[in-house]
Scaffold this motif. Structure first.
Motif, short mmCIF file in Angstrom:
data_model
loop_
_atom_site.label_atom_id
_atom_site.label_comp_id
_atom_site.label_asym_id
_atom_site.label_seq_id
_atom_site.Cartn_x
_atom_site.Cartn_y
_atom_site.Cartn_z
N MET A 237 -74.86 -9.06 12.25
CA MET A 237 -75.35 -8.75 10.91
C MET A 237 -75.06 -7.30 10.53
O MET A 237 -74.91 -6.98 9.34
CB MET A 237 -76.86 -9.02 10.81
CG MET A 237 -77.24 -10.48 10.85
SD MET A 237 -79.05 -10.71 10.81
CE MET A 237 -79.43 -10.18 9.14
N GLY B 24 -71.72 -14.35 3.72
CA GLY B 24 -71.18 -15.68 4.03
C GLY B 24 -70.30 -15.66 5.27
O GLY B 24 -70.31 -16.61 6.06
N TRP C 111 -70.70 -13.66 7.84
CA TRP C 111 -71.63 -13.63 8.97
C TRP C 111 -72.16 -15.03 9.27
O TRP C 111 -72.17 -15.46 10.44
CB TRP C 111 -72.81 -12.70 8.67
CG TRP C 111 -73.92 -12.85 9.66
CD1 TRP C 111 -73.97 -12.36 10.92
CD2 TRP C 111 -75.14 -13.58 9.47
NE1 TRP C 111 -75.14 -12.73 11.55
CE2 TRP C 111 -75.88 -13.48 10.68
CE3 TRP C 111 -75.68 -14.30 8.40
CZ2 TRP C 111 -77.12 -14.08 10.84
CZ3 TRP C 111 -76.91 -14.91 8.56
CH2 TRP C 111 -77.63 -14.79 9.78
N ALA C 112 -72.57 -15.76 8.24
CA ALA C 112 -73.11 -17.10 8.45
C ALA C 112 -72.05 -18.03 9.03
O ALA C 112 -72.33 -18.82 9.94
CB ALA C 112 -73.66 -17.66 7.14
N GLY D 188 -71.32 -17.13 12.63
CA GLY D 188 -72.48 -17.53 13.43
C GLY D 188 -72.50 -19.02 13.71
O GLY D 188 -72.79 -19.45 14.85
N LEU D 189 -72.19 -19.82 12.71
CA LEU D 189 -72.16 -21.28 12.92
C LEU D 189 -71.06 -21.68 13.90
O LEU D 189 -71.25 -22.59 14.71
CB LEU D 189 -71.94 -21.98 11.58
CG LEU D 189 -73.13 -21.96 10.61
CD1 LEU D 189 -72.74 -22.57 9.27
CD2 LEU D 189 -74.33 -22.70 11.20
#
Length: 397
Positions: A32, A354, A356-357, A360-361
């Protein structure tokens, strides 16, 4: 100092699921913060040039500025401190493991630290300049030897290191307040061109040429690293990560004190502007990290938390995920890959969050799939293979 032979463990050998969840949260949480480095013109150099300043949500209270400010505030320094505390916990667990086997301490641990330093060096040169592994390796060598000393010595070292660190950031903050405001920093145009259009070998050469400047953070924060390592040891030995009633009470207190005091102080430092950046990131953020440990622990104590298993998978493959997330961001953001930083420059913060997300996924899915077939993450398996003692060969017939 000669190795000390250990005769009794300090704590239970049972795996603590909370630690895996916390490690997963720490890995995704450090991203993050780091994702803004990858998404900024000048990237790794921009940190030194002051080109990563967050927007002022009070001066320009748009939805984008508020979202970016909150996103950065919740992460900056907090999850890095959490990861550092957990590294100290891991060191305490290894100490106890040696105690159960009756082995000398630090014994073979310097080899482990040296290998970690080597991994960090490779990561620094090939992937990401703001690597944490090298600093952790050096700190671990010192703290490992302290663990063989008395509790009194460890406690004195912990508070001395913490006090010296607070004095240092206090002096830096006073110096920043005394200087005239020079306005927001701007990234070096040469560095901007390098990461947007330069070749991979050019980026490696840049890191090597600027190694001293790019390695300044672990030197500046060495006292904090020692303090947080030893804090992790103390929390582990106090049972803060266990399933007992005492452990649950400790976590409640950690959440109350860490968040109750840390969040207001951190918010005040963030709203105070760039002059309080060092105080917020390196002075207040560790307090919030303690609160995060308590909050996550309390949530797992009381509820069935969606996603806890996914975070646990990332935590069990923490080293692989840490390097993997930086490698993915490098390929997505720099000109040697998709070049998103240059393509989306000036388009606002939403794509960064977005990114980062999405990364992460990918880490969550990859770690779960990997652990279905293998016991350790890929880099963890390499480390285990390299550090496992080899059986002695008998004489040839």
């Amino acid at each position: 100092m000669a190795p000390t032979t250990l005769v009794a463990p300090r704590a239970t050998s049972t795996r603590l699921p909370l630690l895996d969840v916390l490690r997963g949260a720490a890995i995704l949480g450090t991203l993050m913060t780091n994702v803004w480095i990858f998404a900024s013109p000048g990237s790794e150099r921009a940190v030194l040039d002051g080109g990563l300043d967050a927007p002022d949500p009070l001066a320009a209270p748009s939805a984008a500025n508020i979202a970016e400010s909150v996103f950065r505030f919740l992460a900056d320094g907090k999850f890095l401190s959490l990861l550092t505390i957990l590294f100290g916990v891991g060191l305490a667990i290894q100490y106890d493991s040696a105690a159960r086997r009756g082995e000398p301490w630090p014994g073979r641990y310097p080899r482990r630290a040296a290998f970690l330093f080597l991994e960090g060096t490779v990561h620094f040169v090939l992937v990401f300049a703001w690597d944490v592994l090298m600093g952790y390796a050096v700190t671990a060598l010192l703290v490992a030897r302290l663990l063989a000393r008395s509790e009194k010595v460890c406690r004195a070292a912990m508070w001395t290191a913490g006090g010296l660190h607070l004095a240092l950031i206090g002096l830096v903050t006073l110096g920043d307040l005394a200087e005239a405001d020079s306005g927001p920093g701007t990234p070096d145009p040469a560095a901007t061109r390098l990461y947007a259009h330069g070749g991979y070998l050019d980026q490696i050469s840049f890191r090597l040429d600027n190694a001293l400047a790019l390695r300044v953070e672990p030197v500046f924060t060495f006292g904090l690293l020692v303090f947080l390592f030893l804090l992790g040891v103390r929390l582990y030995r106090a049972g803060a990560f266990g399933t007992s009633a005492g452990g649950r009470r400790i976590r409640v207190r950690m959440a109350a004190w860490g968040l109750g005091a840390g969040l207001p102080l951190g918010a005040a430092a963030a709203l105070g502007g760039p002059d309080f950046f060092v105080l917020g990131r390196y002075g207040i953020a560790p307090l919030v990290a303690v609160g995060y440990i308590g909050l996550i622990g309390c949530a797992l104590d009381r509820f069935r938390v969606p996603g806890a298993g996914a975070l646990g998978s990332v935590g069990r493959t923490a080293l692989s995920c840490y390097v993997g997330q930086n490698l993915l961001c490098m390929l997505l953001c720099y000109g040697i890959g998709l070049g998103l930083t240059d393509r989306l420059a000036g388009s606002g913060p939403w794509w960064v969050m977005g990114l980062w997300a999405g990364v992460g996924l990918v880490l969550v899915a990859a770690s779960r799939l990997w652990l279905h077939r293998f016991e350790r993450g890929p880099l963890e398996a390499v480390q285990h293979w390299a550090l496992s003692p080899r059986p002695a060969r008998g004489p040839r017939p």
